[in-house]
Enzyme design. Structure first.
Site, PDB file in Angstrom:
ATOM      1  N   GLY A 181       0.842  -1.202   0.000  1.00 28.23           N
ATOM      2  CA  GLY A 181       0.000   0.000   0.000  1.00 28.23           C
ATOM      3  C   GLY A 181       0.869   1.242   0.000  1.00 28.23           C
ATOM      4  O   GLY A 181       2.022   1.225  -0.434  1.00 28.23           O
ATOM      5  N   GLY A 182       0.295   2.313   0.535  1.00 24.60           N
ATOM      6  CA  GLY A 182       1.018   3.581   0.586  1.00 24.60           C
ATOM      7  C   GLY A 182       2.317   3.492   1.359  1.00 24.60           C
ATOM      8  O   GLY A 182       3.207   4.341   1.202  1.00 24.60           O
ATOM      9  N   GLY A 415      24.083  12.929 -29.443  1.00 21.11           N
ATOM     10  CA  GLY A 415      23.620  13.568 -28.213  1.00 21.11           C
ATOM     11  C   GLY A 415      24.166  12.869 -26.985  1.00 21.11           C
ATOM     12  O   GLY A 415      24.422  13.500 -25.947  1.00 21.11           O
ATOM     13  N   ALA A 416      24.369  11.572 -27.111  1.00 23.19           N
ATOM     14  CA  ALA A 416      24.859  10.819 -25.960  1.00 23.19           C
ATOM     15  C   ALA A 416      26.267  11.269 -25.572  1.00 23.19           C
ATOM     16  O   ALA A 416      26.661  11.198 -24.406  1.00 23.19           O
ATOM     17  CB  ALA A 416      24.837   9.322 -26.264  1.00 23.19           C
TER      18      ALA A 416
END
Ligand code: HXC
Length: 525
Positions: A181-182, A415-416
């Protein structure tokens, strides 16, 4: 005072002392023998056994052993345990202070009540004041159902403290049982998550809800076990076969990092730091499309046996981890040509970005090894947002102000090249090996684009492509074009790398760099 009076005081004191000792002993009994045995039967250690293994011998000082819950609903008014299901305190790892909490599954399934959460918050507040890491040992059924919304408030208080402490003190989470859960969001905010195979599980909704809502059958282990989170989701940074090994590795991690963001990491002076660097000049294959394992490069450069790999089983195309150079802690970010040719994809970008930001927050210099052919192409990557995820790594490197040293071993394309800690985004020292190819793209792709018509019109297009590829390689696929412009500071032989990094780190010890004043940046999340 008369003898009788003194005796009376002594008698009184002894009574009080006995009550204290009895209560203290009781507080150490957890939920009782039956539940402690059941914990062992599940292959788990108890909350206190874990603390003993984690900390230096006899260094643990417990706080709040007498806390109990305040709930008077659903029969809890008749059922209470000292500690209320979480053991908190401080102690030492390698003689350095740490704070911790250890959830006790034998008391109400380690579920979180108001009092329980106050104890965790107390430890976090102290850790922030003192400037020391917090280690959370999680083993809990989640919110104490009988306390309702008060328990949810308790969780939220912890989440807030996790967030405020982020980047100030290291926060480490070990998942040693259920975490559902949370409740998963506290570990998720912390810097590192450790999981134990078979006994720890993390999910927002468990298998039964998945079955009801999605009509899917899945086991706890498949849905949220250590292997799933270490290799598939990346939620876990480390996974181990058992708790003893796991706790030992938390100690190891602590040895690389400072206690807070105002300190430098510790220097570990040992003998025989020199690695075996035999064959380092021939690790990179002559054929630039042939893979090799970047680990073998790393191991030939760093102090021997000093590598602690983070996210070892996740996004293997980028290696990240801690190591030492002459005893000094460093963070390593390295392309892995042996996996997906070292291309950057979504997972590796996110993995790298998070690691770079940890190093930057905690004053750990970053050494980057580059052999990257670019970003991974394809519909899957584009549709899942490689643009925004790749930007995370770029952003993380660009904003980092710690010492940064980059070594290009082979490819640094497109770009890398920019992203992987290039000079242009504030890396301090950038070196290339003679085998480096720094270019907009690989020779084959480039040739097919720029000489498309020439190739089309050629009688022997294969030969034409080969000739043009050679021409392109000579012109661009080498380190000299970048060196000529000072984009790399020097071309070095692989065997010189260790010494150049060590002298670089020495030089950069006094580095001062700042980002513009702002509330916070807006990293593309
Ligand atoms: C109160 C709890 C509890 C809980 C377990 N116990 N979870 N008590 N609140 N959340 C108690 C059990 O009643 C039992 O008490 C003891 O702990 C051990 O539990 P068992 O079920 O016997 O153990 P096991 O078979 O190992 O199963 C473990 C478990 C299961 C899978 C965790 O207990 C379970 O499903 N618990 C409920 C989980 C849950 O739904 N929690 C709420 C999630 S929502 P006795 O006295 O019999 O020994 C949530 C929201 C957080 O947490 C939100 C944060 C924002």
């Amino acid at each position: 005072m008369s003898k009788d009076g003194l005796k009376k005081i002594e008698h009184n004191y002894n009574n009080l002392k006995n009550i204290l000792h009895q209560k203290r002993a009781k507080s150490k009994e957890g939920g009782g023998k039956k539940r402690l045995d059941s914990q062992h039967k599940k292959g788990k250690l108890t909350a206190r056994e874990r603390i003993e293994i984690l900390l230096d011998e006899k260094s643990f000082v417990e706080l709040d052993p007498f806390v109990e819950h305040r709930c008077s609903d659903f029969g809890l008014e008749k059922k209470s345990f000292l500690t209320d299901g979480v053991v908190i305190g401080y102690g030492k790892i390698d003689n350095r202070k740490v704070f911790l909490y250890s959830q006790d599954f034998t008391i109400f399934g380690g579920s979180l009540s108001e009092a329980f959460s106050e104890k965790i918050c107390k430890i976090m507040d102290m850790a922030l004041k003192v400037g020391a890491p917090v280690i959370g040992l999680n083993d809990s059924g989640g919110a104490r159902i009988q306390e309702g919304v008060v328990s949810l408030a308790g969780y939220a208080n912890i989440f807030l403290k996790n967030t405020l402490a982020s980047g100030v003190i290291p926060q480490i989470s070990a998942i040693l049982g259920p975490c559902a859960g949370g409740a998963v969001y506290s570990p998720a905010i912390t810097d590192f998550v450790f999981m134990a195979k078979k006994t720890s599980h993390m999910f927002v909704t468990g298998p039964s809800v998945v079955k009801t809502v999605m009509h899917e059958d899945i086991t706890m282990e498949e849905l949220g076990g250590a292997e799933t989170h270490a290799s598939r989701t990346g939620v876990a940074h480390f996974s181990y076969n058992n708790e003893i090994e796991l706790l030992g590795e938390i100690r190891k991690l602590i040895s690389y990092i400072p206690l807070n963001n105002m300190e430098r990491p510790p220097i570990l002076v040992k003998e025989n730091l020199e690695p075996n660097s035999d064959g380092i000049n021939s690790v990179v294959p002559i054929n630039s499309n042939k893979p090799y394992d970047m680990h073998s490069v790393i191991f030939k450069i760093i102090d021997s046996n000093s590598f602690l790999e983070v996210h070892k089983e996740y996004a293997a195309n980028l290696i990240v981890g801690f190591a030492r150079m002459n005893g000094q802690s460093i963070g390593i970010v390295a392309s892995q040509p042996a996996h997906l040719a070292g291309a950057l994809d979504i997972d590796s970008s996110v993995k790298g970005a998070r690691f770079v930001r940890f190093c930057d927050a905690f004053n750990i210099p970053i050494i980057t090894f580059v052999d990257v052919p670019g970003f991974l192409p394809g519909r899957d990557q584009e549709w899942h947002g490689i643009i925004k995820h790749g930007a995370k790594l770029l952003y993380a490197f660009a904003e980092a102000t710690v010492p940064k040293i980059t070594i290009i071993t082979r490819k640094a394309y497109g770009g890398a090249y920019d992203v992987m800690s290039s000079k242009h985004i504030r890396s301090d020292l950038n070196f290339a090996w003679p085998s480096a190819e720094i270019a907009v793209m690989g020779p084959k792709g480039a040739v097919e684009i720029i000489w498309k018509n020439k190739i089309k019109g050629s009688k022997n297009s294969k030969k034409e492509i080969d000739d043009l590829t050679e021409k392109y390689k000579e012109k661009f696929a080498n380190p000299f074009v970048a060196a000529k412009r000072g984009y790399i500071d020097d071309i070095i032989e692989p065997s010189e790398t260790r010494n150049r990094i060590i002298s670089g780190l020495e030089l950069l010890k006094t580095k001062v760099d700042k980002n513009p004043k702002k509330k916070h940046g807006n990293i593309p999340l």
